[in-house]
Each structure stands twice: as structure tokens, then as C-alpha cells.
Write a protein that holds these residues in place. Structure first.
Motif, PDB file in Angstrom:
ATOM      1  N   LYS A   1       0.832  -1.201   0.000  1.00  0.00           N
ATOM      2  CA  LYS A   1       0.000   0.000   0.000  1.00  0.00           C
ATOM      3  C   LYS A   1       0.872   1.260   0.000  1.00  0.00           C
ATOM      4  O   LYS A   1       1.748   1.418   0.854  1.00  0.00           O
ATOM      5  N   GLY A   2       0.636   2.129  -0.972  1.00  0.00           N
ATOM      6  CA  GLY A   2       1.356   3.395  -1.071  1.00  0.00           C
ATOM      7  C   GLY A   2       2.784   3.281  -1.579  1.00  0.00           C
ATOM      8  O   GLY A   2       3.516   4.267  -1.585  1.00  0.00           O
ATOM      9  N   GLN A   3       3.215   2.096  -2.026  1.00  0.00           N
ATOM     10  CA  GLN A   3       4.616   1.881  -2.423  1.00  0.00           C
ATOM     11  C   GLN A   3       4.810   1.629  -3.919  1.00  0.00           C
ATOM     12  O   GLN A   3       5.911   1.264  -4.340  1.00  0.00           O
ATOM     13  N   ALA A   4       3.782   1.818  -4.731  1.00  0.00           N
ATOM     14  CA  ALA A   4       3.906   1.524  -6.161  1.00  0.00           C
ATOM     15  C   ALA A   4       5.006   2.357  -6.818  1.00  0.00           C
ATOM     16  O   ALA A   4       5.774   1.842  -7.632  1.00  0.00           O
ATOM     17  N   GLY A   5       5.116   3.620  -6.470  1.00  0.00           N
ATOM     18  CA  GLY A   5       6.155   4.473  -7.048  1.00  0.00           C
ATOM     19  C   GLY A   5       7.551   3.997  -6.671  1.00  0.00           C
ATOM     20  O   GLY A   5       8.449   3.924  -7.519  1.00  0.00           O
ATOM     21  N   ALA A   6       7.744   3.668  -5.394  1.00  0.00           N
ATOM     22  CA  ALA A   6       9.043   3.170  -4.936  1.00  0.00           C
ATOM     23  C   ALA A   6       9.363   1.835  -5.607  1.00  0.00           C
ATOM     24  O   ALA A   6      10.511   1.583  -5.992  1.00  0.00           O
TER      25      ALA A   6
ATOM     26  N   THR B   1      -0.473  -7.662 -14.414  1.00  0.00           N
ATOM     27  CA  THR B   1      -1.532  -8.647 -14.203  1.00  0.00           C
ATOM     28  C   THR B   1      -2.723  -8.087 -13.433  1.00  0.00           C
ATOM     29  O   THR B   1      -3.807  -8.666 -13.495  1.00  0.00           O
ATOM     30  N   ALA B   2      -2.545  -6.998 -12.704  1.00  0.00           N
ATOM     31  CA  ALA B   2      -3.607  -6.354 -11.936  1.00  0.00           C
ATOM     32  C   ALA B   2      -3.052  -5.009 -11.469  1.00  0.00           C
ATOM     33  O   ALA B   2      -1.838  -4.785 -11.555  1.00  0.00           O
ATOM     34  N   PRO B   3      -3.913  -4.111 -10.975  1.00  0.00           N
ATOM     35  CA  PRO B   3      -3.358  -2.849 -10.453  1.00  0.00           C
ATOM     36  C   PRO B   3      -2.326  -3.114  -9.363  1.00  0.00           C
ATOM     37  O   PRO B   3      -2.596  -3.823  -8.389  1.00  0.00           O
ATOM     38  N   GLY B   4      -1.119  -2.598  -9.562  1.00  0.00           N
ATOM     39  CA  GLY B   4      -0.047  -2.772  -8.586  1.00  0.00           C
ATOM     40  C   GLY B   4       0.558  -4.155  -8.534  1.00  0.00           C
ATOM     41  O   GLY B   4       1.265  -4.488  -7.587  1.00  0.00           O
TER      42      GLY B   4
ATOM     43  N   VAL C   1       8.645  -2.613   0.116  1.00  0.00           N
ATOM     44  CA  VAL C   1       7.836  -1.963  -0.926  1.00  0.00           C
ATOM     45  C   VAL C   1       6.966  -2.939  -1.699  1.00  0.00           C
ATOM     46  O   VAL C   1       6.024  -2.518  -2.377  1.00  0.00           O
ATOM     47  N   ALA C   2       7.268  -4.243  -1.615  1.00  0.00           N
ATOM     48  CA  ALA C   2       6.486  -5.199  -2.398  1.00  0.00           C
ATOM     49  C   ALA C   2       6.524  -6.582  -1.766  1.00  0.00           C
ATOM     50  O   ALA C   2       7.489  -6.949  -1.090  1.00  0.00           O
TER      51      ALA C   2
END
Length: 187
Positions: free
Chosen positions: A46-51, A81-84, A109-110
Motif C-alpha cells: 500500500k502506497g509503495q507503487a512508485g518506490a 496482471t492487476a493494479p499494482g 515496498v512489495a
């Protein structure tokens, strides 16, 4: 006679071992080639897509795609495959250790999940490919609709699959990842 489990060594077995691969491909205008791939799911926290995007670019040189498409750099591809969420794909020999490497590099981050044993992959090609896919996959595979970087998470018949283009021209060639647990049903 009793066998001690500690002495028994598990061996990797392909989902293709007992299937007549040559009979379906022979003369049908469809080529099906088993693939040995390293497959790794990467899901942004959550909130880490940019990183996550920055770290993947730094480590693998890939700009993670937005939506259902495929981005490549050398031997590694990233499939949206899906958002994020992305499926990272590499030849098995070149992708050995990819999940472990990404687990430490993307810490915090993931989520990183090695899916190499969960899927069996096929390369599909040949002049009858579009007609064959039309019988069980509800996608438009015309080059204008399913271009060179296209990918999808979809159904093939009643089996959930991930597929992506591996060619760049008008001749369609796809790689398809099928869950091993339902590969017999898919076949």
C-alpha cells in the motif's frame, strides 16, 4: 518396506511429461513448445507503487507497464496482471535466484512470490494459432487489438491463464502460463 522421507529426494517433474505434445502440433498449423521459465509475482505494498517502480527500474532496467501489457529488458519481462501487480518472467536458467534477489531488493515496498513451480508455460505459434485461440479465449488477437507488447490475464476455456506476446510482427506468437494444478484440464 518403509522408506524414510529424509532419504527420499524430490525431483522436478514437468506437467508435459505424460502428454502427447507432438500429436497436437503435427500437421495442425499450431506449434506448442514447453517452456521452462522463472515466474515471480511482485505486488506493491500500500502506497509503495512508485518506490517499487523505481527499484525495478534500478535493478532490472524495466519500466513496469501500466495495465495488461508486457515490458522487456534483455532476458526479463514484466507483465501487468492487476493494479499494482506484475508477473516477472525469465528463462529458468537465467532467472534462477530472481525471487530471492527481488525479495531482498524490494523489502518493504512489495510482496515477492516465486511462482515458478505453480505454473507450466507453453510457447504457442503457427498459422492456425488465431483460429485455435478463437475456440476458447475471448480476446481479439488481431495485431491492431493485441499488439507487440500485449498481455492478458484471461480464461482459456474455463482455466485462468496469463498470456503475452513474444513476437513483434504480424505473425502471432504467445507464451502462456497455466496453473500446474489444472494443467490436465487445460490440456
Amino acid at each position: 518396506e518403509r522408506v524414510c522421507m529424509a532419504e527420499t529426494k524430490l525431483q522436478r517433474r514437468s506437467a508435459f511429461d505424460d502428454l502427447p505434445m507432438d500429436t497436437l502440433s503435427r500437421g495442425a498449423g499450431l506449434r506448442m513448445t514447453p517452456r521452462e521459465l522463472a515466474l515471480v509475482n511482485v505486488i506493491a505494498r500500500k502506497g509503495q507503487a512508485g518506490a517499487l517502480r523505481l527499484r525495478i527500474k534500478e535493478r532490472l532496467g524495466i519500466d513496469l507497464p501500466n495495465g495488461p501489457s508486457c515490458a522487456r529488458n534483455g532476458d526479463v519481462a514484466a507483465i501487468g496482471t492487476a493494479p499494482g501487480a506484475w508477473l516477472l518472467v525469465a528463462e529458468a536458467a537465467k532467472g534462477e535466484g530472481l525471487a530471492d534477489e527481488l525479495t531482498s531488493h524490494l523489502d518493504g515496498v512489495a510482496a515477492v512470490i516465486d511462482q515458478s513451480g505453480a505454473y507450466q508455460a507453453l510457447r504457442l505459434s503457427g498459422p492456425a494459432l488465431r483460429d485455435t485461440l478463437a475456440k476458447g479465449v475471448a480476446l481479439d488477437f488481431h495485431p491492431r487489438a493485441f499488439g507487440p507488447s500485449a498481455a492478458a490475464v484471461t480464461l482459456a476455456g474455463h482455466v485462468n491463464v496469463v498470456l503475452w506476446r513474444v513476437d513483434s510482427g504480424d505473425d502471432l506468437a504467445l507464451d502462456m502460463a497455466i496453473p500446474r494444478s489444472v494443467f490436465g484440464d487445460f490440456w
